[in-house]
Motif scaffolding. Structure first.
Motif, mmCIF file in Angstrom:
data_model
loop_
_atom_site.group_PDB
_atom_site.id
_atom_site.type_symbol
_atom_site.label_atom_id
_atom_site.label_comp_id
_atom_site.label_asym_id
_atom_site.label_seq_id
_atom_site.Cartn_x
_atom_site.Cartn_y
_atom_site.Cartn_z
ATOM 1 N N CYS A 1 5.432 11.424 5.094
ATOM 2 C CA CYS A 1 5.856 10.125 4.567
ATOM 3 C C CYS A 1 6.373 10.262 3.139
ATOM 4 O O CYS A 1 7.221 9.491 2.703
ATOM 5 N N CYS B 1 -2.200 14.032 0.915
ATOM 6 C CA CYS B 1 -1.152 13.209 0.303
ATOM 7 C C CYS B 1 -0.996 13.579 -1.172
ATOM 8 O O CYS B 1 -0.032 13.173 -1.809
ATOM 9 N N ILE C 1 -1.659 5.984 -4.137
ATOM 10 C CA ILE C 1 -3.038 6.096 -3.667
ATOM 11 C C ILE C 1 -3.072 6.756 -2.289
ATOM 12 O O ILE C 1 -2.064 6.845 -1.605
ATOM 13 N N THR D 1 8.352 3.167 9.496
ATOM 14 C CA THR D 1 7.671 4.406 9.888
ATOM 15 C C THR D 1 6.426 4.090 10.704
ATOM 16 O O THR D 1 6.126 4.765 11.690
ATOM 17 N N PHE E 1 0.741 13.823 8.234
ATOM 18 C CA PHE E 1 1.398 12.508 8.251
ATOM 19 C C PHE E 1 1.756 12.030 6.848
ATOM 20 O O PHE E 1 2.897 11.620 6.594
ATOM 21 N N GLY E 2 0.784 12.097 5.911
ATOM 22 C CA GLY E 2 1.027 11.647 4.534
ATOM 23 C C GLY E 2 2.131 12.448 3.857
ATOM 24 O O GLY E 2 3.086 11.870 3.323
ATOM 25 N N PRO F 1 0.813 -1.225 0.000
ATOM 26 C CA PRO F 1 0.000 0.000 0.000
ATOM 27 C C PRO F 1 0.846 1.274 0.000
ATOM 28 O O PRO F 1 0.511 2.227 -0.715
ATOM 29 N N GLU F 2 1.932 1.290 0.810
ATOM 30 C CA GLU F 2 2.681 2.546 0.963
ATOM 31 C C GLU F 2 3.428 2.930 -0.297
ATOM 32 O O GLU F 2 3.839 4.073 -0.445
ATOM 33 N N PHE G 1 -5.174 9.065 13.947
ATOM 34 C CA PHE G 1 -4.237 8.563 14.951
ATOM 35 C C PHE G 1 -4.491 9.302 16.263
ATOM 36 O O PHE G 1 -4.308 10.515 16.340
ATOM 37 N N ALA H 1 -4.088 2.114 7.957
ATOM 38 C CA ALA H 1 -4.369 3.482 7.500
ATOM 39 C C ALA H 1 -3.057 4.220 7.251
ATOM 40 O O ALA H 1 -2.908 4.924 6.249
ATOM 41 N N ALA H 2 -2.089 4.035 8.145
ATOM 42 C CA ALA H 2 -0.789 4.689 7.965
ATOM 43 C C ALA H 2 -0.128 4.216 6.672
ATOM 44 O O ALA H 2 0.454 5.009 5.937
ATOM 45 N N ALA H 3 -0.262 2.909 6.381
ATOM 46 C CA ALA H 3 0.337 2.378 5.150
ATOM 47 C C ALA H 3 -0.304 3.019 3.912
ATOM 48 O O ALA H 3 0.391 3.361 2.960
ATOM 49 N N THR H 4 -1.634 3.205 3.942
ATOM 50 C CA THR H 4 -2.285 3.798 2.768
ATOM 51 C C THR H 4 -1.916 5.270 2.614
ATOM 52 O O THR H 4 -2.159 5.862 1.570
ATOM 53 N N LEU H 5 -1.340 5.872 3.658
ATOM 54 C CA LEU H 5 -0.892 7.260 3.553
ATOM 55 C C LEU H 5 0.585 7.325 3.175
ATOM 56 O O LEU H 5 1.174 8.409 3.167
ATOM 57 N N GLY H 6 1.189 6.160 2.918
ATOM 58 C CA GLY H 6 2.555 6.157 2.415
ATOM 59 C C GLY H 6 3.619 5.780 3.436
ATOM 60 O O GLY H 6 4.805 5.934 3.174
ATOM 61 N N ALA H 7 3.208 5.282 4.609
ATOM 62 C CA ALA H 7 4.192 4.936 5.634
ATOM 63 C C ALA H 7 4.648 3.496 5.472
ATOM 64 O O ALA H 7 3.828 2.580 5.460
ATOM 65 N N GLY H 8 5.957 3.290 5.359
ATOM 66 C CA GLY H 8 6.518 1.944 5.294
ATOM 67 C C GLY H 8 6.497 1.304 6.676
ATOM 68 O O GLY H 8 6.164 1.945 7.666
ATOM 69 N N ARG H 9 6.900 0.028 6.755
ATOM 70 C CA ARG H 9 6.834 -0.721 8.014
ATOM 71 C C ARG H 9 7.533 -0.009 9.164
ATOM 72 O O ARG H 9 7.031 0.073 10.275
#
Lengths: 346, 275
Positions: free
Chosen positions: A104, A152, A79, B174, A100-101, A74-75, A89, B164-172
């Motif tokens: 990242c 994002c 998307i 992070t 946050f986005g 996903p990351e 959070f 949710a964090a992953a869908t915002l672009g955060a890797g493991r």
């Protein structure tokens, strides 16, 4: 960024099969009853649900292809997802949630903070920047979640009932905001108005499959299942046609303007029906006496449910309800012009 | 609505407080307060205090470093026999510590299962009689306290927040650093403190496995027992009072996070107008 999706996935024993294409920059609305698999579809696009079979291509880049053992996490997909549960959070302030986005994606803290403030401003939450998510109301949390996904600046924005908790006024503002985004959007909604106003393409899902797809007006004019007809406000009755006469399954016979033969679906708007207390003598080809079921105010009009012989919904003004004495159990006459009927081969 | 609390309940609660509190009163009324400072300042006491500090902190550190991955596996990985693994992990909490000490001896002692391999392979002569041995004995009884607390914390954490964090672009990494660990922090702090407190009070496994050697394995509890048996009740009492004081400070410090959890976030200070 265009989307090409052929999705076969199973979550908790429930399987979905869905395929669709969305050109870059368009908005695709996904509608369907609860449990139809809409969220699973969006989660597959996001990469939260693995495909069993099929393929997902975002702007020519294959992000999921189990046959070739390719799966982008996903990351690393272009998307952003806004869940109906918001999932803010709890340990971060509203502004830090929205930043946050951008953080990242490699933006420096100050620039990310500025982008967060811009988006909070756009959704009308500028003053909530320093609050914790637990201090927000349901509608505010939804706007914050939406801002977090939009900040994002993704190429594909996935929205799971992102406007459901908003009041009417805010909803209009946010809808305009969504309409102006350049991202390719896929939006789950239960609101037919939202779907028709936002979507370039409408996908109707039932029991894990796309049962109808097309432009919203096209789907509204030609609904293929009772659920779709109900969602878009159109009455839909099935029957058998012989010329311009249709014998409905419910027993009533209707005259239409379009000659057909065989099994048909007859659709008409709830606004096309006129109600009266005595048998009307009008140019309308179709009149019948019916029992009034539920009488339900909806905004500035009232929705009247008619019982047998032809179950349907009718919109009238609140004044008409009083003048005609419409209430559950009372009787009235309905008239419907043949030209108001849309007849489709079933 | 306020009702008078039932007399029977109050009486039983009073008896319970007596059972738990009277020994403390008994100890305190026998404490030689005037010579307390001098007794605690003796070299042997200071040495035991140092050994206790080193051993308990090292055992707590080992518990966190090994216990956190273990808690993650128990909370997040479904596998066959997970119930059995959890039972084995929690066993030291109910086992008499002396049994743990004997078990450690047959595993890590000179002729033990792994002890021989340690000796042949790594040149480790023996763990018995060393501070490292005392740390292992303390970690053996203390780690379950951390694992059980961290696992409970992980189970309460909504995994959808991590998605949710992953869908915002955060890797493991992070996600772990910015979402999982911060949300888990209260549980980790409580678990680490509990395991440290358990290690501080450890006696049976330490004396059975690591022995009672001044400056290496003689922690405060061992020194207290030694002094008591050697007919020096004043020294035993003084060191006991020290342990009680340290434990009370920790328990009171934990009060907010663990004993009586409070709201984590303040009440809204203002209403936010809709646009």
């Amino acid at each position: 960024m265009s989307i090409h999706a052929e999705i076969q996935a199973t979550v908790g024993g429930f399987a979905i099969r869905a395929a669709f294409d969305a050109p870059a920059g368009t908005c695709t609305a996904v509608v369907g009853p609860n449990g139809a698999g809409k969220t699973t579809l969006i989660h597959a696009l996001a990469g939260l649900v693995a495909l069993e079979r099929g393929k997902i291509v975002l702007a020519g880049q294959v992000v999921d292809d189990p046959a070739r053992r390719r799966r982008v996490p996903p990351e690393r997909r272009p998307i952003a997802l806004h869940s109906q549960h918001n999932l803010l959070f709890p340990h971060l302030s509203v502004a830090d949630n929205v930043a946050f986005g951008p953080r990242c994606s490699g933006l420096a803290a100050r620039a990310a903070r500025r982008r967060a403030e811009e988006w909070l401003e756009k959704v009308g939450l500028a003053e909530a920047a320093g609050l914790r998510p637990a201090q927000l109301s349901g509608g505010q949390a939804q706007r914050a979640g939406l801002a977090r996904a939009a900040a994002c600046q993704p190429e594909v924005l996935l929205l799971d009932e992102s406007l459901a908790a908003l009041d009417a006024e805010t909803r209009t503002d946010v809808r305009h905001l969504l309409a102006d985004l350049s991202a390719t959007r896929v939006l789950i909604t239960h609101d037919p108005v939202e779907a028709r106003l936002l979507a370039d393409q409408l996908l109707v899902m039932e029991t894990g499959e796309i049962v109808q797809a097309g432009a919203p007006e096209e789907v509204a004019a030609n609904p293929r299942t009772p659920w779709t007809a109900g969602l878009l406000g159109v009455n839909l009755l099935s029957g058998r046609a012989a010329g311009t006469e249709v014998a409905l399954d419910c027993g009533l016979a209707l005259t239409t303007a379009t000659p057909m033969t065989g099994p048909v679906l007859v659709a008409f708007s709830p606004a096309a029906v006129t109600l009266s207390t005595a048998e009307p003598h009008t140019s309308a080809r179709n009149t019948w006496e019916a029992e009034v079921g539920r009488v339900q105010p909806e905004g500035d009009r009232v929705k009247v449910f008619l019982g047998p012989p032809a179950p349907c919904r009718v919109w009238v003004t609140p004044q008409a309800v009083g003048e005609l004495g419409l209430e559950a159990g009372s009787r009235c006459w309905a008239s419907l012009k043949a030209t108001e009927l849309t007849v489709r081969q079933a | 609505m306020s009702r008078r609390p039932p007399v029977g309940v109050l009486a039983m609660a009073g008896v319970a407080i007596g059972v738990l509190g009277l020994p403390l009163v008994g100890l305190l009324q026998r404490t030689p307060w005037s010579s307390l400072g001098a007794t605690l300042g003796e070299a042997a006491t200071l040495e035991a205090l140092r050994v206790s500090a080193v051993v308990s902190l090292a055992a707590a550190a080992v518990s966190v470093m090994l216990g956190l991955p273990l808690a993650w596996v128990l909370a997040r990985l479904p596998f066959r026999g997970r119930a059995l693994v959890r039972a084995v992990v929690l066993l030291p909490m109910v086992l008499p510590p002396v049994v743990g000490g004997i078990a450690l001896f047959f595993a890590l002692g000179r002729r033990g299962l792994i002890g021989r391999a340690l000796q042949n392979g790594f040149g480790v002569d023996t763990l018995i009689g060393t501070t490292a041995g005392a740390v292992i004995a303390a970690a053996f009884v203390a780690m379950p306290f951390f694992v059980i607390t961290a696992e409970a914390g992980l189970r309460q954490l909504d995994p959808r927040l991590e998605s949710a964090a992953a869908t915002l672009g955060a890797g493991r990494w992070t996600v772990l650093r910015r979402i999982t660990l911060p949300l888990l922090a209260p549980s980790l702090a409580a678990g680490a403190t509990l395991s440290w407190a358990r290690a501080l009070g450890e006696f049976g496994a330490t004396i059975t496995f690591a022995g009672n050697h001044p400056g290496r394995t003689r922690t405060l509890p061992l020194a207290i027992a030694q002094a008591n048996e050697a007919g020096q009740p004043e020294a035993a009492i003084a060191m006991s009072v020290l342990l009680i004081a340290v434990s009370l400070v920790v328990l009171v410090g934990l009060r907010h996070r663990w004993l009586a959890p409070r709201r984590r976030w303040p009440e809204p200070s203002q209403e936010i107008p809709s646009p």
